[in-house]
Write an enzyme that holds these catalytic residues in place. Structure first.
Site, short mmCIF file in Angstrom:
data_model
loop_
_atom_site.label_atom_id
_atom_site.label_comp_id
_atom_site.label_asym_id
_atom_site.label_seq_id
_atom_site.Cartn_x
_atom_site.Cartn_y
_atom_site.Cartn_z
N TYR A 1 0.82 -1.21 0.00
CA TYR A 1 0.00 0.00 0.00
C TYR A 1 0.86 1.27 0.00
CZ TYR A 1 -4.13 -2.88 1.03
OH TYR A 1 -5.14 -3.80 0.98
N LYS B 1 2.99 -15.43 1.81
CA LYS B 1 2.88 -16.12 0.52
C LYS B 1 4.33 -16.41 0.12
CE LYS B 1 0.32 -17.57 -2.95
NZ LYS B 1 -0.59 -18.70 -2.84
N ASP C 1 -3.66 -17.98 1.13
CA ASP C 1 -4.84 -18.61 0.52
C ASP C 1 -5.42 -19.67 1.46
OD1 ASP C 1 -2.38 -19.79 0.03
OD2 ASP C 1 -2.89 -20.54 -1.96
#
Ligand code: NAD
Length: 357
Positions: free
Chosen positions: A141, A192, A224
């Site tokens: 971000y 991840k 996930d």
């Protein structure tokens, strides 16, 4: 020495719900020996109307001088047409940035009395009590470079950068470890690492920090799978720690496990325990001024403030127990009401918690 709390009701229902949280603070002050000084300030659209800025210099100075900030919510249709630089949300983002609030704590708690409010089966979520610790000031971000560029063939390409320094990872993982030490001593770090180098480093640093906390059981999960596990069996988690973007998504998912947006508090902390405390919901313009908003998320934010910034864990528990008691008595605001319960206004709910204290 008394601690200073800056009270920023903000916009919409912010005014109504913060008034009830202040009742709770005043009760703790009068009857339970809490030494605090409450200071009133303005932020968001209300501040823009009064001063031309959603985060006036005076508010920022007050926030810097305080030990904690209690915030209602900001925003509303009245200010949606404003230039982005002076929109109410800028007040909130400015406070986070200027105060260096890098650790966002989002508990997802489902009181057994409200198990029916969840869209999931009651046995999957009843008694849920998990804490998501989201990194709030770094990651994709904020990473540079970012933007939209035009390629040689004339096609446009959007790009952002996921970047984390070791020191940024270290401090957020350490926050999660400290929080776990006060809870059930389990931390799940979400990344991840199989695809993204930045989160491969995240995992490595998490393991290093984990070694400083031998009592805490540290595990890792790909994001996930974490999303899947949150809806499959959320009670397996105690504390989850993750990046800004993963945390943004997972914490909203966790919030909805409870089904009651009016019940969930949050905290954003700096490295020294200073924090901003606010309900996770917004200013709810659709119900503002009607006296029907649920003040419990804001009151539970006061409990978090007692625990994380004011070092008053017993009083924090007292407030949480008072909320539980009110629910057990069948008292409900409109958003959590169900047949057979007693419907209360915002102010009556605040009074009921004070009576419970
Ligand atoms: P919202 O959270 O304000 O409202 C969503 C829905 O939940 C509405 O139907 C509302 O009535 C209900 N609701 C929210 N809080 C409630 C409470 N305490 N009791 C009972 N019902 C409650 O989200 P939105 O409608 O998407 O946004 C409204 C405004 O709030 C926008 O201007 C948005 O930018 C702003 N907002 C601010 C914050 C913040 O200050 N942290 C967060 C989210 C949205």
């Amino acid at each position: 020495m008394s601690k200073k709390i800056l009270v920023l009701p903000g916009d919409g229902i912010g005014q109504e719900i913060v008034a009830e949280a202040v009742k709770v603070l005043r009760c703790l002050q009068a009857d339970h020996g809490l030494a605090v000084e409450l200071i009133d300030g303005v932020v968001g659209g209300t501040a823009y109307d009064q001063t031309g800025s959603p985060l006036p210099e005076e508010t920022l100075a007050q926030a810097r001088a305080c030990d904690a900030v209690l915030l209602g919510a900001v925003g509303g249709p009245k200010w949606e047409g404003l230039d982005i630089a002076v929109r109410p949300e800028k007040g909130l983002l400015g406070l986070r940035k200027e105060l260096g609030l890098f650790a966002n704590l989002r508990p997802a708690i489902l009181y057994p009395q409200l198990a029916e409010a969840s869209t999931l089966k009651a046995e999957v979520v009843s008694g849920l009590d998990l804490m998501i610790v989201r990194e709030l000031t770094g990651g994709i971000y904020f990473g540079q470079p970012r933007g939209v560029r035009t390629l040689d063939n004339g096609e446009r390409e959007g790009f952002n950068t996921l970047v984390y320094r070791e020191s940024e990872i270290e401090r957020i993982v350490r926050s999660a470890m400290e929080i776990a030490m006060r809870r059930n001593k389990r931390v799940c770090s979400v990344d991840k690492a199989n695809v993204l180098e930045a989160t491969e480093l995240w995992r490595e640093v998490a393991n290093r920090v984990g070694q400083e906390y031998p009592e805490v059981e540290l595990s890792h999960m790909y994001v996930d799978n974490a999303a899947m596990q949150l809806v499959r069996a959320p009670k397996q988690f105690d504390v989850m720690v993750t990046t800004n973007m993963f945390g943004d998504i997972l914490s909203d998912c966790a919030a909805m496990l409870t089904g009651s947006i009016g019940m969930l508090p949050s905290a954003s902390l700096d490295a020294n325990g200073k924090g901003m405390y606010e309900p996770i919901h917004g200013s709810a313009p659709d119900i503002a001024g009607k006296g029907v908003a649920n003040p419990l998320a804001t009151i539970l934010s006061v409990a978090m403030m007692l625990r994380y910034s004011l070092n008053q864990p017993e009083l924090a528990e007292r407030v949480e127990q008072a909320v539980q008691q009110v629910l057990s008595q069948g008292l409900r605001t409109a958003d959590i009401d169900s047949p057979g319960m007693t419907r209360l206004t915002t102010a009556q709910m605040g009074d009921a918690v004070v009576a419970g204290l």
